[in-house]
Design a protein around this motif. Sequence first.
Motif, PDB file in Angstrom:
ATOM      1  N   LYS A 162     -15.892  11.145 -11.782  1.00  0.00           N
ATOM      2  CA  LYS A 162     -17.171   9.918 -11.611  1.00  0.00           C
ATOM      3  C   LYS A 162     -18.265  10.586 -10.538  1.00  0.00           C
ATOM      4  N   GLY A 163     -17.765  10.760  -9.353  1.00  0.00           N
ATOM      5  CA  GLY A 163     -18.371  10.963  -8.325  1.00  0.00           C
ATOM      6  C   GLY A 163     -19.299  12.358  -7.894  1.00  0.00           C
ATOM      7  N   LYS A 164     -19.669  12.636  -6.529  1.00  0.00           N
ATOM      8  CA  LYS A 164     -20.037  13.560  -6.811  1.00  0.00           C
ATOM      9  C   LYS A 164     -19.890  15.147  -6.935  1.00  0.00           C
ATOM     10  N   TYR A 175     -27.931  14.035  -0.879  1.00  0.00           N
ATOM     11  CA  TYR A 175     -26.902  13.232  -1.064  1.00  0.00           C
ATOM     12  C   TYR A 175     -26.260  13.106  -0.105  1.00  0.00           C
ATOM     13  N   LYS A 180     -18.307   8.932   3.666  1.00  0.00           N
ATOM     14  CA  LYS A 180     -17.578   9.240   2.190  1.00  0.00           C
ATOM     15  C   LYS A 180     -16.294   9.899   2.548  1.00  0.00           C
ATOM     16  N   LYS A 181     -15.523   9.966   1.527  1.00  0.00           N
ATOM     17  CA  LYS A 181     -14.276  10.015   1.662  1.00  0.00           C
ATOM     18  C   LYS A 181     -14.819  11.988   0.476  1.00  0.00           C
ATOM     19  N   VAL A 182     -14.339  12.834   0.840  1.00  0.00           N
ATOM     20  CA  VAL A 182     -14.515  14.533   0.730  1.00  0.00           C
ATOM     21  C   VAL A 182     -13.743  14.960   0.753  1.00  0.00           C
ATOM     22  N   ASN A 325     -11.855   9.146 -11.078  1.00  0.00           N
ATOM     23  CA  ASN A 325     -11.740   8.635  -9.244  1.00  0.00           C
ATOM     24  C   ASN A 325     -11.325   9.428  -8.503  1.00  0.00           C
ATOM     25  N   LYS A 336      -7.868   9.853  -3.513  1.00  0.00           N
ATOM     26  CA  LYS A 336      -9.504   8.844  -4.244  1.00  0.00           C
ATOM     27  C   LYS A 336     -11.041   9.646  -3.002  1.00  0.00           C
ATOM     28  N   LEU A 337     -11.373  10.029  -3.910  1.00  0.00           N
ATOM     29  CA  LEU A 337     -12.786  11.033  -3.537  1.00  0.00           C
ATOM     30  C   LEU A 337     -14.632  10.477  -3.691  1.00  0.00           C
ATOM     31  N   ASP A 338     -15.228  10.529  -3.077  1.00  0.00           N
ATOM     32  CA  ASP A 338     -16.540  10.265  -3.429  1.00  0.00           C
ATOM     33  C   ASP A 338     -16.974  11.070  -4.233  1.00  0.00           C
ATOM     34  N   CYS A 339     -16.953  12.810  -3.460  1.00  0.00           N
ATOM     35  CA  CYS A 339     -17.820  13.709  -3.496  1.00  0.00           C
ATOM     36  C   CYS A 339     -16.476  15.407  -2.839  1.00  0.00           C
TER      37      CYS A 339
END
Length: 528
Positions: A162-164, A175, A180-182, A325, A336-339
Amino acid sequence: MNAQATPSTNVRHVEVAIAGAGFGGLAMAIQLQKHGMNDYLILEKKGEVGGAWRDNHYPGAACDVQSHMYSFSFETKSDWSKRYAPWHEIQQYILDTVKKYRLREKILFNQEVDSAVFNEGIGKWVIKTMGGETIIARHWVLASGPLHVPAIPEIKGLDQFKGKVMHSAEWDHRYPLKGKKVASIGTGGSAIQYVPEIAPDVAQLHVFQRTPAWVIPRDERSYSAFRKWTFKALPFTRTLHRWRCYWTNESRLWPILNPWMASIGEGLLKKFISYQVKDPALVKKLTPDYTLGCKRILISNKWYPTFNRKNVELVTDELSHFTENGIVTKDGKERKLDCVILGTGFIVDPRIYMKSFELRGRNGHEVHSDWAKSPTSYLGITTANYPNMYMLVGPHTGLGHNSIIFMIEAQVDYIIKCIDLVKQKGADYIDVKPEAMTRFLGEMTDALKGTVWSSGCKSWYQTADGINFAIWPKSTWRYWLQTRHVNEADYVFGKCTGKLAGGQSFSGGVSPIGALAGDQAMARVAQR
């Protein structure tokens, strides 16, 4: 009808059609103009010129060939800012060149080629685009290059995350990465440039590495104002500097052709990695176990020090799958990641990136069948049973040590000689003989033996079956010599007897001029 037909015209007739408005396609167009051949058209799949340099604008994007070598020999630039130019400077150089030679009026933008079929009745290529254009051309040049279709890895659940998600060649600057967690997947030429740039901004960066790369130091020095003035006021100094860069690059080939020399370089680089990275465990993970030069050698001063940062993790465990996630490795650990950034390069095997592209030659030949085992051609330019079709950076003409623009210019010169020969002989087409192509492939196979490329490591130079189809395994000056003249004995020149009927349907047969002999043959051609 010429290349400047009105946009409402569905069918355009040109002497030369070119696919791609990157360095290759633009070089082809400029040299056609210089030779008085102005009846050409460039088909570009996107809305701007530049190819790889239009698309690759990720943080830190820059060339790994010296600025003065990564430019046209006929259009040198005196005011490059530094030894290795950033992407925006190269793209501006391309835009300036297009403007100077007034190429934009010869380009059809947003016209990705959908099919190209050689019509034996008229001896011309019928090219159709996804934008609805039909181009009928005597000569057809594939200048799309091998680095334009991003490789998207097949990892379970990636579409569920669901992240980028973005590929390095499709970077979304809107963006924000700060805080962020990448995860960055891949450690190739793109990743070693953007990873050090984004590392200071992100909260956590997980770098997923399948195979480490050999990375050597980069000369980041800028050109002084005086040096730029000298290059401009005394053009011969620019030429001398370019030649120095060329021969410096050629010297890098010796360790590749002689693995015992590569082993010396490996020892020095291992010490360099140990000096740059503090953690011995990371040093071990970042040190390749394959011969130096087998894969493309990368250039960076920032790559290794990046792994001393507390917010950067090098992950060498195999990926298992994505969740909504984050990402899970084979050991069961989830991050866990954002991108997610895909630094996974490009699909360079034309059999794959051309899989939906119809390309048919004469005598019922179809490229996917002909290249079932591996892409092959003669000099990386012409392919048997595909008359008047030419490739730029075709099979066995890629480089791992010097500027590909040098190769492109040699190929463009060769193509123009072929076009001239067709006209001189009063023929409709030129077609390389299968035996010439087979001979060339044998030369390449023999030349690869004993080099680091035959040491067993896997690289993008190869097919999935391990056939090295991409690399030119010799000095570039030898390629230049080999393409200086067209060996007519390696070709058949054909004359077509059919005619274009009704603008859409075709009829007629082909009579091979190459089967005729001596002066009598040429006399017959002249009379037709």
